[in-house]
Design an enzyme around this catalytic site. Structure first.
Site, short mmCIF file in Angstrom:
data_model
loop_
_atom_site.label_atom_id
_atom_site.label_comp_id
_atom_site.label_asym_id
_atom_site.label_seq_id
_atom_site.Cartn_x
_atom_site.Cartn_y
_atom_site.Cartn_z
N LYS A 13 40.32 40.73 30.34
CA LYS A 13 39.66 39.82 29.39
C LYS A 13 38.17 40.15 29.24
O LYS A 13 37.66 40.28 28.14
CB LYS A 13 39.82 38.36 29.86
CG LYS A 13 41.27 37.94 30.08
CD LYS A 13 41.38 36.50 30.54
CE LYS A 13 40.73 36.21 31.87
NZ LYS A 13 41.35 36.91 33.03
N ARG A 85 40.73 26.86 32.08
CA ARG A 85 41.58 27.36 33.17
C ARG A 85 42.51 26.27 33.70
O ARG A 85 43.30 26.55 34.61
CB ARG A 85 40.70 27.84 34.31
CG ARG A 85 40.65 29.36 34.49
CD ARG A 85 39.60 29.64 35.50
NE ARG A 85 39.66 30.87 36.19
CZ ARG A 85 38.82 31.87 36.00
NH1 ARG A 85 37.92 31.82 35.04
NH2 ARG A 85 38.88 32.93 36.77
N ARG A 123 37.61 47.36 40.76
CA ARG A 123 36.67 46.92 39.72
C ARG A 123 35.21 46.99 40.19
O ARG A 123 34.88 46.58 41.30
CB ARG A 123 37.00 45.48 39.31
CG ARG A 123 35.93 44.86 38.42
CD ARG A 123 36.42 43.65 37.71
NE ARG A 123 36.58 42.51 38.59
CZ ARG A 123 37.02 41.33 38.20
NH1 ARG A 123 37.36 41.14 36.94
NH2 ARG A 123 37.14 40.35 39.06
N ARG A 156 32.28 42.86 43.11
CA ARG A 156 32.05 41.43 43.28
C ARG A 156 32.39 41.01 44.69
O ARG A 156 33.48 41.27 45.18
CB ARG A 156 32.87 40.65 42.25
CG ARG A 156 32.28 40.84 40.87
CD ARG A 156 32.38 39.68 39.96
NE ARG A 156 33.42 38.73 40.20
CZ ARG A 156 34.25 38.31 39.24
NH1 ARG A 156 34.17 38.80 38.04
NH2 ARG A 156 35.14 37.39 39.51
N ARG A 167 43.45 34.04 44.38
CA ARG A 167 43.11 33.91 42.96
C ARG A 167 44.35 34.01 42.07
O ARG A 167 44.50 33.27 41.11
CB ARG A 167 42.16 35.03 42.55
CG ARG A 167 40.76 34.68 42.71
CD ARG A 167 39.91 35.92 42.66
NE ARG A 167 38.85 35.74 43.61
CZ ARG A 167 37.82 34.97 43.39
NH1 ARG A 167 37.69 34.33 42.25
NH2 ARG A 167 36.91 34.80 44.32
P1 ADP Z 1 39.43 39.97 33.77
O1 ADP Z 1 38.14 39.70 33.03
O2 ADP Z 1 40.65 39.56 32.98
O3 ADP Z 1 39.43 39.43 35.17
P2 ADP Z 1 38.48 42.71 33.81
O4 ADP Z 1 38.12 42.95 32.38
O5 ADP Z 1 37.38 42.45 34.78
O6 ADP Z 1 39.60 41.55 33.92
O7 ADP Z 1 39.36 43.97 34.27
C1 ADP Z 1 39.78 44.13 35.64
C2 ADP Z 1 39.72 45.62 36.01
O8 ADP Z 1 40.74 46.33 35.30
C3 ADP Z 1 38.40 46.30 35.67
O9 ADP Z 1 38.08 47.18 36.72
C4 ADP Z 1 38.69 47.04 34.37
O10 ADP Z 1 37.89 48.22 34.25
C5 ADP Z 1 40.16 47.36 34.50
N1 ADP Z 1 40.87 47.31 33.21
C6 ADP Z 1 40.66 46.44 32.19
N2 ADP Z 1 41.52 46.68 31.17
C7 ADP Z 1 42.30 47.72 31.57
C8 ADP Z 1 43.38 48.45 30.96
N3 ADP Z 1 43.84 48.13 29.73
N4 ADP Z 1 43.93 49.46 31.67
C9 ADP Z 1 43.48 49.78 32.92
N5 ADP Z 1 42.47 49.15 33.53
C10 ADP Z 1 41.88 48.12 32.89
P1 AMP Z 2 35.92 34.93 36.80
O1 AMP Z 2 34.64 35.69 36.67
O2 AMP Z 2 36.42 34.40 35.49
O3 AMP Z 2 36.97 35.69 37.57
O4 AMP Z 2 35.59 33.63 37.69
C1 AMP Z 2 35.11 33.73 39.00
C2 AMP Z 2 35.27 32.38 39.71
O5 AMP Z 2 34.46 31.37 39.05
C3 AMP Z 2 36.68 31.79 39.71
O6 AMP Z 2 37.48 32.31 40.74
C4 AMP Z 2 36.39 30.30 39.89
O7 AMP Z 2 36.05 29.98 41.23
C5 AMP Z 2 35.13 30.11 39.04
N1 AMP Z 2 35.46 29.77 37.64
C6 AMP Z 2 35.21 30.53 36.53
N2 AMP Z 2 35.63 29.90 35.41
C7 AMP Z 2 36.18 28.72 35.82
C8 AMP Z 2 36.81 27.63 35.14
N3 AMP Z 2 36.97 27.62 33.81
N4 AMP Z 2 37.25 26.59 35.90
C9 AMP Z 2 37.09 26.58 37.24
N5 AMP Z 2 36.52 27.57 37.93
C10 AMP Z 2 36.07 28.64 37.24
#
Ligand code: ADP
Ligand code: AMP
Length: 217
Positions: A13, A85, A123, A156, A167
């Protein structure tokens, strides 16, 4: 247009939101990024949120809804990444949008759980911009550094192997019910997307969906 990016952690995302933000007039609002900023700045919200975030749990709805009320006050074209969420958050968002005469469409990023773990472990992010990399699937030009600013990337701290499982469980229990919330066939508010495809392909599909179905996506 209000576009909700729905899907489990690691589904891509944030990656897609950043690409669309750079190529179009969309603004990404990531609740995760906003909360991390609060933590860096040491605000009361940041302090309250940190325990939940570090253990992989959700920050309580009341805090998130209050934060988003002010964030969404003046927006029109926006990608919501990581919000809503929970059902309570989705209902609060609907009430807010109704009051503004806006509707939202949700894009569901479908990725099997086994792939999510590998994505999350590899990541790397650039904290100031939220840009996302992966050591295998989307490596930066120079290992450890952001392509655009040259600044160091970080893994992270809340994404240690043991919290990744929490998660993903929290997603299934608290966030996955939003699929039913948005997929009411009459309202046509949900579009599914194969999130397993390579990054550029997913971007192309999203662009087509936005162009073809502006009211649903
Ligand atoms: P989210 O925001 O849904 O948690 P991220 O955008 O942070 O996911 O993506 C998670 C990891 O997967 C990152 O390291 C990213 O570079 C990788 N990633 C994202 N989209 C793809 C894809 N289509 N194919 C392979 N790896 C991906
Ligand atoms: P994310 O960057 O989206 O993976 O979020 C990191 C962390 O922030 C999550 O694991 C939650 O602890 C908190 N968080 C982010 N967005 C929300 C939401 N909409 N509701 C509750 N917790 C959230």
């Amino acid at each position: 247009m209000i576009l909700i990016f729905l899907g489990p952690p690691g589904a891509g995302k944030g990656t897609q939101a950043k690409i669309l933000e750079e190529q179009f007039d969309y603004r990404q609002i990531s609740t995760g990024d906003l909360l991390r900023k609060h933590r860096r700045e040491g605000t009361a919200l940041g302090k309250e949120a940190q325990g939940y975030m570090d253990s992989g749990k959700l920050v309580p709805d009341e805090l998130i809804i209050r934060m988003m009320d002010s964030e969404l006050a003046n927006v029109t074209d926006v990608i919501l990444d990581g919000f809503p969420r929970t059902i309570a958050q989705a209902q609060a968002l609907d009430a807010l949008l109704r009051a503004k005469g806006l509707t939202a469409g949700a894009l569901l990023f479908d990725v099997p759980r086994a792939d999510l773990e590998e994505r999350l472990i590899g990541r790397w992010t650039h904290p100031a911009s939220g840009r996302v990399y992966h050591e295998r699937f989307n490596p930066p030009k120079t290992t450890g550094f952001d392509d655009q600013s040259g600044e160091p990337l970080v893994q992270r701290p809340d994404y240690k192997a043991e919290t990744i499982r929490t998660r993903l469980d929290v997603y299934e229990k608290e966030t996955a019910p939003l699929v039913d919330y948005y997929q009411d066939p009459k309202a046509k508010r949900l579009t599914r997307l194969d999130g397993l495809a390579p990054i550029a392909e997913v971007t192309d599909r999203i662009k087509k969906l936005i162009a073809i179905r502006p009211s649903a996506a």
